[in-house]
Design a protein around this motif. Structure first.
Motif, PDB file in Angstrom:
ATOM      1  N   ASP A 103       0.829  -1.206   0.000  1.00 21.07           N
ATOM      2  CA  ASP A 103       0.000   0.000   0.000  1.00 21.07           C
ATOM      3  C   ASP A 103       0.861   1.254   0.000  1.00 21.07           C
ATOM      4  OD1 ASP A 103      -2.166  -1.697   0.055  1.00 21.07           O
ATOM      5  OD2 ASP A 103      -2.800  -1.168   2.087  1.00 21.07           O
ATOM      6  N   GLY A 104       1.975   1.191   0.730  1.00 26.75           N
ATOM      7  CA  GLY A 104       2.854   2.351   0.815  1.00 26.75           C
ATOM      8  C   GLY A 104       3.760   2.537  -0.393  1.00 26.75           C
ATOM      9  N   MET A 105       3.990   1.467  -1.153  1.00 23.64           N
ATOM     10  CA  MET A 105       4.951   1.505  -2.257  1.00 23.64           C
ATOM     11  C   MET A 105       4.320   1.441  -3.644  1.00 23.64           C
ATOM     12  SD  MET A 105       8.066   1.673  -1.047  1.00 23.64           S
ATOM     13  CE  MET A 105       9.064   1.063  -2.375  1.00 23.64           C
ATOM     14  N   ALA A 106       3.045   1.175  -3.748  1.00 22.66           N
ATOM     15  CA  ALA A 106       2.418   0.902  -5.040  1.00 22.66           C
ATOM     16  C   ALA A 106       2.678   1.986  -6.085  1.00 22.66           C
ATOM     17  CB  ALA A 106       0.914   0.689  -4.864  1.00 22.66           C
ATOM     18  N   ASP A 107       2.612   3.225  -5.689  1.00 20.97           N
ATOM     19  CA  ASP A 107       2.767   4.325  -6.655  1.00 20.97           C
ATOM     20  C   ASP A 107       4.200   4.542  -7.120  1.00 20.97           C
ATOM     21  OD1 ASP A 107       0.052   4.777  -6.550  1.00 20.97           O
ATOM     22  OD2 ASP A 107       0.210   6.390  -5.076  1.00 20.97           O
ATOM     23  N   VAL A 108       5.176   4.054  -6.361  1.00 19.91           N
ATOM     24  CA  VAL A 108       6.584   4.292  -6.712  1.00 19.91           C
ATOM     25  C   VAL A 108       7.369   3.009  -6.979  1.00 19.91           C
ATOM     26  CG1 VAL A 108       6.669   6.486  -5.446  1.00 19.91           C
ATOM     27  CG2 VAL A 108       7.330   4.353  -4.288  1.00 19.91           C
ATOM     28  N   TYR A 109       6.763   1.877  -6.741  1.00 20.34           N
ATOM     29  CA  TYR A 109       7.485   0.604  -6.819  1.00 20.34           C
ATOM     30  C   TYR A 109       8.200   0.410  -8.156  1.00 20.34           C
ATOM     31  CZ  TYR A 109       8.665  -4.288  -6.390  1.00 20.34           C
ATOM     32  OH  TYR A 109       9.366  -5.465  -6.351  1.00 20.34           O
ATOM     33  N   ASP A 110       7.493   0.592  -9.245  1.00 15.29           N
ATOM     34  CA  ASP A 110       8.096   0.363 -10.564  1.00 15.29           C
ATOM     35  C   ASP A 110       9.273   1.295 -10.826  1.00 15.29           C
ATOM     36  OD1 ASP A 110       6.409  -1.749 -11.175  1.00 15.29           O
ATOM     37  OD2 ASP A 110       4.945  -0.479 -12.178  1.00 15.29           O
ATOM     38  N   ASP A 111       9.169   2.521 -10.397  1.00 16.28           N
ATOM     39  CA  ASP A 111      10.286   3.459 -10.572  1.00 16.28           C
ATOM     40  C   ASP A 111      11.481   3.060  -9.709  1.00 16.28           C
ATOM     41  OD1 ASP A 111       8.852   5.027 -12.381  1.00 16.28           O
ATOM     42  OD2 ASP A 111       8.052   6.297 -10.781  1.00 16.28           O
ATOM     43  N   TRP A 112      11.233   2.699  -8.480  1.00 14.40           N
ATOM     44  CA  TRP A 112      12.313   2.359  -7.556  1.00 14.40           C
ATOM     45  C   TRP A 112      13.048   1.083  -7.973  1.00 14.40           C
ATOM     46  CZ3 TRP A 112      11.755   3.345  -1.672  1.00 14.40           C
ATOM     47  CH2 TRP A 112      11.426   4.683  -1.438  1.00 14.40           C
ATOM     48  N   TYR A 113      12.310   0.115  -8.529  1.00 16.33           N
ATOM     49  CA  TYR A 113      12.890  -1.194  -8.814  1.00 16.33           C
ATOM     50  C   TYR A 113      13.034  -1.480 -10.313  1.00 16.33           C
ATOM     51  CZ  TYR A 113      12.358  -1.975  -3.862  1.00 16.33           C
ATOM     52  OH  TYR A 113      12.455  -1.865  -2.496  1.00 16.33           O
ATOM     53  N   ALA A 114      12.990  -0.465 -11.119  1.00 19.58           N
ATOM     54  CA  ALA A 114      13.070  -0.643 -12.571  1.00 19.58           C
ATOM     55  C   ALA A 114      14.356  -1.342 -13.003  1.00 19.58           C
ATOM     56  CB  ALA A 114      12.939   0.706 -13.281  1.00 19.58           C
ATOM     57  N   ARG A 115      15.438  -1.088 -12.317  1.00 16.52           N
ATOM     58  CA  ARG A 115      16.727  -1.653 -12.731  1.00 16.52           C
ATOM     59  C   ARG A 115      17.234  -2.762 -11.809  1.00 16.52           C
ATOM     60  NH1 ARG A 115      16.147   3.096 -14.447  1.00 16.52           N
ATOM     61  NH2 ARG A 115      17.315   4.617 -15.519  1.00 16.52           N
ATOM     62  N   ILE A 116      16.363  -3.319 -10.988  1.00 15.44           N
ATOM     63  CA  ILE A 116      16.786  -4.345 -10.038  1.00 15.44           C
ATOM     64  C   ILE A 116      17.167  -5.635 -10.743  1.00 15.44           C
ATOM     65  CG2 ILE A 116      14.539  -5.377  -9.496  1.00 15.44           C
ATOM     66  CD1 ILE A 116      17.281  -4.492  -6.974  1.00 15.44           C
ATOM     67  N   SER A 117      16.580  -5.900 -11.895  1.00 16.05           N
ATOM     68  CA  SER A 117      16.927  -7.087 -12.676  1.00 16.05           C
ATOM     69  C   SER A 117      16.598  -6.817 -14.137  1.00 16.05           C
ATOM     70  CB  SER A 117      16.163  -8.317 -12.175  1.00 16.05           C
ATOM     71  OG  SER A 117      14.778  -8.167 -12.407  1.00 16.05           O
ATOM     72  N   ASP A 118      17.146  -7.629 -14.983  1.00 18.34           N
ATOM     73  CA  ASP A 118      16.859  -7.561 -16.415  1.00 18.34           C
ATOM     74  C   ASP A 118      15.532  -8.287 -16.637  1.00 18.34           C
ATOM     75  OD1 ASP A 118      16.649  -8.119 -19.159  1.00 18.34           O
ATOM     76  OD2 ASP A 118      18.829  -8.225 -19.383  1.00 18.34           O
ATOM     77  N   VAL A 119      14.469  -7.538 -16.821  1.00 16.53           N
ATOM     78  CA  VAL A 119      13.132  -8.124 -16.924  1.00 16.53           C
ATOM     79  C   VAL A 119      13.047  -9.083 -18.107  1.00 16.53           C
ATOM     80  CG1 VAL A 119      10.682  -7.629 -17.327  1.00 16.53           C
ATOM     81  CG2 VAL A 119      11.983  -6.252 -15.697  1.00 16.53           C
ATOM     82  N   ASP A 120      13.583  -8.703 -19.263  1.00 20.99           N
ATOM     83  CA  ASP A 120      13.515  -9.584 -20.433  1.00 20.99           C
ATOM     84  C   ASP A 120      14.222 -10.911 -20.184  1.00 20.99           C
ATOM     85  OD1 ASP A 120      12.066  -7.661 -21.825  1.00 20.99           O
ATOM     86  OD2 ASP A 120      13.842  -6.828 -22.807  1.00 20.99           O
ATOM     87  N   ALA A 121      15.406 -10.855 -19.583  1.00 24.23           N
ATOM     88  CA  ALA A 121      16.146 -12.086 -19.294  1.00 24.23           C
ATOM     89  C   ALA A 121      15.415 -12.928 -18.251  1.00 24.23           C
ATOM     90  CB  ALA A 121      17.555 -11.749 -18.824  1.00 24.23           C
ATOM     91  N   THR A 122      14.844 -12.276 -17.259  1.00 20.69           N
ATOM     92  CA  THR A 122      14.102 -12.999 -16.230  1.00 20.69           C
ATOM     93  C   THR A 122      12.881 -13.667 -16.824  1.00 20.69           C
ATOM     94  OG1 THR A 122      14.877 -11.461 -14.532  1.00 20.69           O
ATOM     95  CG2 THR A 122      12.934 -12.782 -13.994  1.00 20.69           C
TER      96      THR A 122
END
Length: 144
Positions: A11-30
Motif C-alpha cells: 500500500d505504501g509503495m504501489a505508486d513508486v514501486y516500478d520506478d524504484w525497482y526498474a533496474r533491479i533485474s533484467d526483466v527480459d532475461a528474467t
C-alpha cells in the motif's frame, strides 16, 4: 512494528514501486528464464505486486497467476502490457494460494522477506510446493 500489516508495504509503495525497482533485474532475461522453467505450463508469482514480471510474462502467452496482500499493488497490473492477462488474487501467499497446479511458482527480489518469521517463510515454500505440478521436478520454485 505496531500497525504493520501484510498489505502495508504494498500500500505504501504501489505508486513508486516500478520506478524504484526498474533496474533491479533484467526483466527480459528474467521472463525468458521463467518461460523456460515453466515448460509450457502455468505460473504462479508470489507477491506479484505491480506485475513488473507477471505482466510481461503473460504477454508472451504464458498463463500467469499472482497473489499479493496489497490491493493497491494489484491495481497497478492492469495498466501494463499483458497485465489484463494476469489472474491476480488478493490474499496471503502462505494461506490463500490459487488452486493450481502450476508448473512453476516463483518469488521475486525481496518479497519473501515480507513474511515476518522464518516459520512463515518455510510454510510459504511448503505450500507452494503443494501447488506445483507433479509432472515437474519435486519443487520447481525459483527465487529471483
Amino acid at each position: 512494528m505496531r500497525g504493520y500489516e501484510p498489505h502495508s508495504y504494498g500500500d505504501g509503495m504501489a505508486d513508486v514501486y516500478d520506478d524504484w525497482y526498474a533496474r533491479i533485474s533484467d526483466v527480459d532475461a528474467t521472463v525468458a528464464t521463467l518461460i523456460q522453467l515453466a515448460n509450457g505450463g502455468s505460473v504462479l508469482e508470489l507477491g506479484v505486486g505491480t506485475g513488473r514480471l507477471a505482466a510481461p510474462l503473460a504477454a508472451t502467452g504464458v498463463e500467469v497467476h499472482g497473489i499479493d496482500a496489497s490491493d493497491a499493488m494489484l491495481r497497478q497490473i492492469v495498466d501494463k502490457p499483458g497485465g489484463n492477462l494476469v489472474h491476480s488474487v488478493l490474499g496471503d501467499m502462505v494461506t490463500d494460494l490459487p488452486a493450481g497446479p502450476f508448473s512453476l511458482v516463483f518469488v521475486a527480489y525481496n518479497t519473501l522477506f515480507n513474511l515476518p518469521s522464518e516459520e512463515l517463510q518455510q510454510a510459504c515454500f511448503h505450500r507452494s510446493e503443494e501447488h506445483t505440478s507433479e509432472l515437474q521436478s519435486p519443487c520447481n520454485l525459483v527465487c529471483r
